[in-house]
Design an enzyme around this catalytic site. Structure first.
Site, PDB file in Angstrom:
ATOM      1  N   ASP A 173     -14.075  25.824 -23.064  1.00 36.67           N
ATOM      2  CA  ASP A 173     -13.491  25.419 -24.551  1.00 36.67           C
ATOM      3  C   ASP A 173     -11.938  25.118 -24.205  1.00 36.67           C
ATOM      4  O   ASP A 173     -10.973  25.804 -23.872  1.00 36.67           O
ATOM      5  CB  ASP A 173     -13.476  26.773 -25.458  1.00 36.67           C
ATOM      6  CG  ASP A 173     -12.931  26.299 -26.916  1.00 36.67           C
ATOM      7  OD1 ASP A 173     -13.201  25.176 -27.136  1.00 36.67           O
ATOM      8  OD2 ASP A 173     -12.348  27.282 -27.588  1.00 36.67           O
ATOM      9  N   GLU A 178      -6.220  27.158 -22.536  1.00 36.09           N
ATOM     10  CA  GLU A 178      -4.887  27.163 -23.520  1.00 36.09           C
ATOM     11  C   GLU A 178      -3.622  26.964 -23.210  1.00 36.09           C
ATOM     12  O   GLU A 178      -3.222  27.554 -21.936  1.00 36.09           O
ATOM     13  CB  GLU A 178      -5.126  28.484 -24.302  1.00 36.09           C
ATOM     14  CG  GLU A 178      -4.041  28.662 -25.401  1.00 36.09           C
ATOM     15  CD  GLU A 178      -4.026  27.686 -26.303  1.00 36.09           C
ATOM     16  OE1 GLU A 178      -2.781  26.985 -26.756  1.00 36.09           O
ATOM     17  OE2 GLU A 178      -5.083  27.282 -26.876  1.00 36.09           O
ATOM     18  N   ASP A 196      -4.461  19.763 -31.266  1.00 37.94           N
ATOM     19  CA  ASP A 196      -3.309  19.332 -31.865  1.00 37.94           C
ATOM     20  C   ASP A 196      -3.270  17.745 -32.310  1.00 37.94           C
ATOM     21  O   ASP A 196      -3.439  17.058 -31.559  1.00 37.94           O
ATOM     22  CB  ASP A 196      -2.136  19.552 -30.898  1.00 37.94           C
ATOM     23  CG  ASP A 196      -0.911  19.538 -31.731  1.00 37.94           C
ATOM     24  OD1 ASP A 196      -0.521  18.796 -32.613  1.00 37.94           O
ATOM     25  OD2 ASP A 196       0.126  20.274 -31.391  1.00 37.94           O
ATOM     26  N   LYS A 249       2.538  11.539 -35.466  1.00 36.38           N
ATOM     27  CA  LYS A 249       3.219  10.475 -35.159  1.00 36.38           C
ATOM     28  C   LYS A 249       2.870   9.473 -34.128  1.00 36.38           C
ATOM     29  O   LYS A 249       2.571   9.947 -32.948  1.00 36.38           O
ATOM     30  CB  LYS A 249       4.984  11.002 -34.650  1.00 36.38           C
ATOM     31  CG  LYS A 249       5.652  11.823 -35.733  1.00 36.38           C
ATOM     32  CD  LYS A 249       7.055  11.983 -35.490  1.00 36.38           C
ATOM     33  CE  LYS A 249       7.638  12.639 -36.492  1.00 36.38           C
ATOM     34  NZ  LYS A 249       9.085  13.066 -35.876  1.00 36.38           N
TER      35      LYS A 249
END
Length: 295
Positions: free
Chosen positions: A113, A139, A191, A195
């Site tokens: 993951d 992570e 995430d 922008k």
């Protein structure tokens, strides 16, 4: 010099009206013994809105019993939502662990993951599939990894491990040393880096996609999802570009139903992620795709 207000006639001075103090009320929620989904739907709409985030997550993952298990060195974890993966300190590949030390059986099929967050999603899968598969969470936020590993020890699980790593630069080095087959990679609500100038920070980029495809065994799968349409389309474009090696799951499994735009209607994992719970409770749509590596 005299006070200016004294020179102003009383009838011209502004009148200040003081409002009574604002009274706030807070809802108290009782634990229910039936399913979280049924409990949520049965609540009045006002109460339903109040519990849409932490309480729904707690109910979804209640059987893990993690609420009071925090390691002293981490304490309360504040999640930094945006991390720049291109920062120099995060561009150094991590060394693979001793797989035989972190897993009871390092030859079992592996699920990775990417962006495992708190780790609850992967912990639930590991607890419910203790002998059939190993799980690896990557992570980029170290405190989350420390806490997740604490939870692994608390639950005494031998088929799951979390690593502080930037998957963009570490994925291939890690999975290439794993003794067993890589059968599933998930990238769930990454995430968004909204922008345009920051799109290069998004985790799904061509080099990572190529590494995933190379690492998967034939028949291995990739599951991606996001509640942000632009992010989902971006991931879809990258994996669709590998059409010589990947097919979408609905072409090989008629039970995996898609809408008319090609998005999977249901989550195939058996449990929702925390972000998925938050998003859907607020009425957002989830965009899902699952790919399978051709034989």
């Amino acid at each position: 010099m005299g006070c200016i207000s004294c020179a102003i006639p009383l009838f011209l001075r502004p009148t200040i009206i003081r409002s009574p103090p604002l009274k706030l009320s807070f809802y108290t929620f009782r634990r229910r013994t039936f399913s979280p989904a049924a409990a949520y739907c049965a609540l009045p709409s006002s109460e339903r809105e109040e519990i849409r985030s932490p309480e729904l997550v707690a109910r979804q993952y209640a059987d893990l019993n993690l609420s009071d298990k925090f390691c002293e060195e981490v304490g309360h974890v504040r999640i930094r939502q945006h991390v720049n993966p291109l920062r120099s300190t995060l561009m150094i590949p991590v060394e693979p662990p001793d797989w035989n030390a972190v897993y009871e059986d390092a030859t079992l099929p592996l699920m990775v993951d990417i962006g495992s967050g708190s780790g609850r999603f992967l912990l639930w899968l590991a607890k419910n599939n203790p002998a059939s598969r190993n799980y690896l969470g990557l992570e980029i936020r170290p405190k989350l990894v420390t806490r997740a590993e604490h939870w692994v020890n608390e639950l005494a699980l031998k088929n799951i491990h979390f690593i502080f790593a930037n998957a963009t630069v570490s994925f291939e080095q890690l999975v290439s040393t794993y003794p067993g087959p890589l059968i599933l990679v998930s990238i769930l609500c990454p995430d968004p880096h909204f922008k345009k100038k920051h799109h290069k920070r998004r985790v799904v980029q061509k080099p990572l996609v190529e590494s995933i495809v190379r690492g998967l065994v034939p028949g291995g799968q990739i599951f991606v999802q996001s509640d942000i349409a632009d992010v989902a389309l971006d991931m879809r474009d990258y994996f669709d570009a590998e059409s010589e090696k990947l097919v979408h799951i609905d072409t090989v499994d008629p039970n995996m139903v898609c809408d008319n735009e090609g998005w999977l209607i249901n989550n195939p994992m058996g449990i929702r992620t925390e972000r998925e719970i938050h998003a859907e409770s607020e009425g957002s749509r989830m965009f899902r795709r699952m790919y399978q590596k051709q034989q």
